[in-house]
Design a protein around this motif. Structure first.
Motif, PDB file in Angstrom:
ATOM      1  N   THR A 124       0.836  -1.198   0.000  1.00 24.43           N
ATOM      2  CA  THR A 124       0.000   0.000   0.000  1.00 24.43           C
ATOM      3  C   THR A 124       0.871   1.249   0.000  1.00 24.43           C
ATOM      4  OG1 THR A 124      -0.095   0.162   2.418  1.00 24.43           O
ATOM      5  CG2 THR A 124      -1.779  -1.205   1.329  1.00 24.43           C
ATOM      6  N   LEU A 125       0.299   2.339  -0.443  1.00 25.55           N
ATOM      7  CA  LEU A 125       1.006   3.614  -0.400  1.00 25.55           C
ATOM      8  C   LEU A 125       1.336   3.997   1.037  1.00 25.55           C
ATOM      9  CD1 LEU A 125      -1.081   5.629  -3.025  1.00 25.55           C
ATOM     10  CD2 LEU A 125       1.300   4.891  -3.276  1.00 25.55           C
ATOM     11  N   GLU A 126       0.412   3.739   1.919  1.00 19.55           N
ATOM     12  CA  GLU A 126       0.619   4.101   3.326  1.00 19.55           C
ATOM     13  C   GLU A 126       1.784   3.326   3.934  1.00 19.55           C
ATOM     14  OE1 GLU A 126      -3.137   5.261   1.812  1.00 19.55           O
ATOM     15  OE2 GLU A 126      -2.304   3.212   1.972  1.00 19.55           O
ATOM     16  N   GLY A 127       2.049   2.149   3.391  1.00 16.63           N
ATOM     17  CA  GLY A 127       3.126   1.334   3.915  1.00 16.63           C
ATOM     18  C   GLY A 127       4.514   1.788   3.483  1.00 16.63           C
ATOM     19  N   VAL A 128       4.570   2.665   2.497  1.00 18.66           N
ATOM     20  CA  VAL A 128       5.850   3.179   2.020  1.00 18.66           C
ATOM     21  C   VAL A 128       6.190   4.436   2.810  1.00 18.66           C
ATOM     22  CG1 VAL A 128       7.186   3.958   0.029  1.00 18.66           C
ATOM     23  CG2 VAL A 128       5.329   2.299  -0.287  1.00 18.66           C
ATOM     24  N   THR A 129       7.099   4.319   3.736  1.00 17.97           N
ATOM     25  CA  THR A 129       7.400   5.435   4.633  1.00 17.97           C
ATOM     26  C   THR A 129       8.297   6.469   3.959  1.00 17.97           C
ATOM     27  OG1 THR A 129       9.388   4.390   5.520  1.00 17.97           O
ATOM     28  CG2 THR A 129       7.291   3.864   6.609  1.00 17.97           C
ATOM     29  N   LYS A 130       8.305   7.663   4.532  1.00 21.43           N
ATOM     30  CA  LYS A 130       9.189   8.726   4.041  1.00 21.43           C
ATOM     31  C   LYS A 130      10.644   8.279   4.167  1.00 21.43           C
ATOM     32  CE  LYS A 130      10.504  13.562   4.780  1.00 21.43           C
ATOM     33  NZ  LYS A 130      11.948  13.245   4.889  1.00 21.43           N
ATOM     34  N   GLU A 131      10.956   7.573   5.246  1.00 21.95           N
ATOM     35  CA  GLU A 131      12.320   7.102   5.471  1.00 21.95           C
ATOM     36  C   GLU A 131      12.758   6.140   4.366  1.00 21.95           C
ATOM     37  OE1 GLU A 131      10.780   8.934   8.912  1.00 21.95           O
ATOM     38  OE2 GLU A 131       9.952   7.202   7.815  1.00 21.95           O
ATOM     39  N   HIS A 132      11.822   5.314   3.907  1.00 23.25           N
ATOM     40  CA  HIS A 132      12.152   4.363   2.838  1.00 23.25           C
ATOM     41  C   HIS A 132      12.421   5.108   1.531  1.00 23.25           C
ATOM     42  CE1 HIS A 132      12.543   0.365   1.250  1.00 23.25           C
ATOM     43  NE2 HIS A 132      11.589   0.540   0.346  1.00 23.25           N
ATOM     44  N   VAL A 133      11.606   6.104   1.240  1.00 18.58           N
ATOM     45  CA  VAL A 133      11.816   6.906   0.032  1.00 18.58           C
ATOM     46  C   VAL A 133      13.129   7.675   0.134  1.00 18.58           C
ATOM     47  CG1 VAL A 133      10.902   8.798  -1.377  1.00 18.58           C
ATOM     48  CG2 VAL A 133       9.349   7.063  -0.447  1.00 18.58           C
ATOM     49  N   ASP A 134      13.393   8.245   1.311  1.00 14.83           N
ATOM     50  CA  ASP A 134      14.660   8.968   1.518  1.00 14.83           C
ATOM     51  C   ASP A 134      15.855   8.049   1.283  1.00 14.83           C
ATOM     52  OD1 ASP A 134      13.338  11.310   2.138  1.00 14.83           O
ATOM     53  OD2 ASP A 134      13.528  11.063   4.324  1.00 14.83           O
ATOM     54  N   TRP A 135      15.735   6.796   1.690  1.00 12.87           N
ATOM     55  CA  TRP A 135      16.827   5.833   1.489  1.00 12.87           C
ATOM     56  C   TRP A 135      17.117   5.647   0.005  1.00 12.87           C
ATOM     57  CZ3 TRP A 135      16.104   0.767  -0.649  1.00 12.87           C
ATOM     58  CH2 TRP A 135      17.274  -0.008  -0.665  1.00 12.87           C
ATOM     59  N   TYR A 136      16.076   5.603  -0.808  1.00 11.90           N
ATOM     60  CA  TYR A 136      16.265   5.469  -2.248  1.00 11.90           C
ATOM     61  C   TYR A 136      17.112   6.606  -2.809  1.00 11.90           C
ATOM     62  CZ  TYR A 136      13.437   1.496  -3.833  1.00 11.90           C
ATOM     63  OH  TYR A 136      12.983   0.232  -4.122  1.00 11.90           O
ATOM     64  N   PHE A 137      16.890   7.804  -2.301  1.00  5.87           N
ATOM     65  CA  PHE A 137      17.577   8.986  -2.817  1.00  5.87           C
ATOM     66  C   PHE A 137      18.918   9.250  -2.121  1.00  5.87           C
ATOM     67  CE2 PHE A 137      13.356   9.597  -4.428  1.00  5.87           C
ATOM     68  CZ  PHE A 137      13.508  10.358  -5.571  1.00  5.87           C
ATOM     69  N   SER A 138      19.241   8.456  -1.125  1.00  4.27           N
ATOM     70  CA  SER A 138      20.459   8.710  -0.349  1.00  4.27           C
ATOM     71  C   SER A 138      21.707   8.363  -1.157  1.00  4.27           C
ATOM     72  CB  SER A 138      20.438   7.899   0.947  1.00  4.27           C
ATOM     73  OG  SER A 138      20.433   6.506   0.670  1.00  4.27           O
ATOM     74  N   PRO A 139      22.831   9.034  -0.879  1.00  4.34           N
ATOM     75  CA  PRO A 139      24.067   8.795  -1.634  1.00  4.34           C
ATOM     76  C   PRO A 139      24.545   7.354  -1.511  1.00  4.34           C
ATOM     77  CG  PRO A 139      24.222  10.837  -0.389  1.00  4.34           C
ATOM     78  CD  PRO A 139      22.978  10.144   0.088  1.00  4.34           C
ATOM     79  N   LEU A 140      25.182   6.886  -2.575  1.00  8.29           N
ATOM     80  CA  LEU A 140      25.860   5.599  -2.562  1.00  8.29           C
ATOM     81  C   LEU A 140      27.260   5.802  -2.003  1.00  8.29           C
ATOM     82  CD1 LEU A 140      24.866   4.512  -6.178  1.00  8.29           C
ATOM     83  CD2 LEU A 140      23.884   3.602  -4.062  1.00  8.29           C
ATOM     84  N   PRO A 141      27.978   4.741  -1.685  1.00  6.16           N
ATOM     85  CA  PRO A 141      29.396   4.911  -1.329  1.00  6.16           C
ATOM     86  C   PRO A 141      30.114   5.667  -2.463  1.00  6.16           C
ATOM     87  CG  PRO A 141      28.671   2.678  -0.842  1.00  6.16           C
ATOM     88  CD  PRO A 141      27.531   3.341  -1.568  1.00  6.16           C
ATOM     89  N   PRO A 142      31.063   6.521  -2.119  1.00  6.03           N
ATOM     90  CA  PRO A 142      31.711   7.380  -3.130  1.00  6.03           C
ATOM     91  C   PRO A 142      32.218   6.647  -4.366  1.00  6.03           C
ATOM     92  CG  PRO A 142      32.371   8.044  -0.933  1.00  6.03           C
ATOM     93  CD  PRO A 142      31.570   6.788  -0.764  1.00  6.03           C
ATOM     94  N   ASP A 143      32.740   5.455  -4.181  1.00  2.00           N
ATOM     95  CA  ASP A 143      33.308   4.734  -5.323  1.00  2.00           C
ATOM     96  C   ASP A 143      32.232   4.110  -6.209  1.00  2.00           C
ATOM     97  OD1 ASP A 143      32.545   2.873  -3.382  1.00  2.00           O
ATOM     98  OD2 ASP A 143      34.133   1.457  -3.907  1.00  2.00           O
ATOM     99  N   ARG A 144      30.958   4.177  -5.795  1.00  2.00           N
ATOM    100  CA  ARG A 144      29.870   3.628  -6.596  1.00  2.00           C
ATOM    101  C   ARG A 144      28.999   4.685  -7.255  1.00  2.00           C
ATOM    102  NH1 ARG A 144      26.092  -0.143  -3.501  1.00  2.00           N
ATOM    103  NH2 ARG A 144      25.201  -0.270  -5.603  1.00  2.00           N
ATOM    104  N   GLU A 145      29.222   5.948  -6.930  1.00  2.58           N
ATOM    105  CA  GLU A 145      28.401   7.003  -7.517  1.00  2.58           C
ATOM    106  C   GLU A 145      28.675   7.137  -9.016  1.00  2.58           C
ATOM    107  OE1 GLU A 145      25.983   8.588  -6.202  1.00  2.58           O
ATOM    108  OE2 GLU A 145      26.386   9.274  -4.157  1.00  2.58           O
ATOM    109  N   LEU A 146      27.701   7.637  -9.730  1.00  3.34           N
ATOM    110  CA  LEU A 146      27.856   7.904 -11.157  1.00  3.34           C
ATOM    111  C   LEU A 146      28.617   9.206 -11.343  1.00  3.34           C
ATOM    112  CD1 LEU A 146      27.148   7.394 -14.168  1.00  3.34           C
ATOM    113  CD2 LEU A 146      25.030   8.684 -13.758  1.00  3.34           C
ATOM    114  N   THR A 147      29.676   9.156 -12.125  1.00  2.00           N
ATOM    115  CA  THR A 147      30.469  10.338 -12.427  1.00  2.00           C
ATOM    116  C   THR A 147      30.310  10.684 -13.905  1.00  2.00           C
ATOM    117  OG1 THR A 147      32.091   9.756 -10.731  1.00  2.00           O
ATOM    118  CG2 THR A 147      32.783  11.348 -12.399  1.00  2.00           C
ATOM    119  N   LEU A 148      29.912  11.922 -14.166  1.00  8.21           N
ATOM    120  CA  LEU A 148      29.713  12.368 -15.546  1.00  8.21           C
ATOM    121  C   LEU A 148      30.717  13.458 -15.905  1.00  8.21           C
ATOM    122  CD1 LEU A 148      25.816  12.524 -15.545  1.00  8.21           C
ATOM    123  CD2 LEU A 148      27.249  10.800 -16.650  1.00  8.21           C
TER     124      LEU A 148
END
Length: 389
Positions: A365-389
């Protein structure tokens, strides 16, 4: 309408989606067999380059080998002071490019394989190359154009649709999100059209692809060969010369009836009802509206991954102020979180593998998807895994 008819109307879009996605199955993403050399055809004609995606039986679906052949060639042509134009097209008469190699990616992700990291990273680097290309880039989006095919076209200078073009970003149905720069171009379509297309996976066809702003031009399919010839005959062209040729062919494409934009009768509703800052607000708006059109959209949204819809809406809302480069870096984080989470695998299972069209989303459900879970999706990866352009 009875329950059987209700279920059929609800599941029909996912069945159609499964037919398209099923063409994308690839069994040997890293193979170096000789036939792999033919998956992309590269031609240089005088001062112009032509890239042909050459997997018509798989609807020209994009795999890592193709990316690794296209990227260096485009880089080489861009650095050649004599090159004046690049055309990207698909082989066959059904598809420009129906998407990416998602089955191979999810199979790799399950075992922690490198492909699930490399595919997205190298695909997005190619998307950025197209979006920043220093010579005119023209995509002939003649036929199915979804997912990876969108990334190969929409960021370029010129995108030519035909009456056979079918454009969609249906990723929320498989637990993914509209990537390949979707967070950049969708909010720039005007109003809330991009949000609507992203959340529902609505298909635009023919002239509507151009009327939406996804394509820059419309040329009827039987004129595409002549268009290519006219472009190749240009002597030392600049972008304005290319535009003039495309404009002329568009003005001559009168055999295909020119109707009002298919979503024009609903644009007021789209802008108003899909204007919510959260997916819950959009659902509430549709429920309160109560029209047949609103009910249809509700039925569609209820089949989509709640996680996918929430990260998609945030991506598009925030994408208004992002550059393409910033957006692709955020999207790479999202892609890797999809690999680490559950819904992407479940969506691929339900739509592509078992084909029961009944994904069991987690959370459901939408209600089951917490703000913290969404924030985790957008959180930085370890520096060596980030996309560099």
């Amino acid at each position: 309408m009875g329950k059987t008819e209700d279920r059929e109307m609800l599941y029909r879009p996912l069945r159609r989606l499964g037919v398209v996605f099923n063409h994308m199955r690839v069994t040997a993403p890293y193979s170096t067999a000789s036939k792999m050399d033919d998956e992309v055809l590269l031609q240089k004609i005088d001062t112009k380059g032509i890239i042909t995606l050459n997997r018509p039986k798989s609807l020209n679906a994009l795999n890592l080998n193709m990316i690794r052949k296209i990227m260096p060639q485009m880089t080489e042509w861009e650095s050649d002071p004599h090159m004046r134009m690049v055309i990207m097209k698909g082989a066959g008469d059904k598809s420009f490019c129906a998407g990416g190699d998602i089955i191979a990616v999810t199979d790799s992700g399950k075992v922690g394989g490198q492909l699930s990291k490399d595919f997205f990273k190298e695909e997005y680097i190619l998307n950025n190359k197209i979006g920043t290309y220093e010579i005119p880039y023209i995509a002939f989006i003649d036929g199915i154009t979804m997912g990876g095919g969108v990334g190969l076209s929409v960021h370029g200078d010129f995108r030519v649709a035909t009456e056979k073009t079918v454009f969609a970003m249906p990723e929320t149905a498989i637990g993914l999100f509209p990537d390949v720069g979707g967070g950049f171009f969708l909010p720039r379509l005007g109003g809330r059209l991009g949000v609507f297309l992203a959340l529902t996976g609505f298909r635009l066809k023919g002239r509507d692809v151009q009327k939406s702003g996804v394509a820059t031009h419309f040329v009827q399919a039987d004129k595409m060969h002549a268009l290519e010839d006219a472009l190749l005959k240009l002597h030392d062209p600049v972008p304005l010369d290319v535009a003039h040729v495309l404009d002329r062919f568009q003005s001559e494409s009168t055999d295909v009836e020119d109707k009002d934009f298919i979503l024009r009768p609903h644009m007021e509703e789209i802008n108003r009802l899909f204007g919510g800052e959260t997916v819950e607000q959009i659902v509430e708006n549709l429920e309160k509206e109560g029209s047949d059109w609103a009910k249809t959209q509700l039925n569609i949204l209820r089949k989509m991954s709640p996680v996918s819809m929430k990260i998609t809406l945030r991506l598009i809302n925030e994408g208004v102020t992002r550059t393409l480069q910033d957006d692709l870096q955020i999207e790479y984080r999202l892609s890797q979180r999809c690999i680490e989470d559950k819904d992407f695998y479940e969506g691929v299972r339900a739509v592509l593998k078992d084909k029961d069209q009944s994904p069991k989303w987690n959370p459901s459900t939408l209600e089951g998807v917490t703000k913290e879970h969404v924030d985790w999706y957008f959180s930085p990866l370890p520096p060596d895994r980030e996309l560099t352009l």
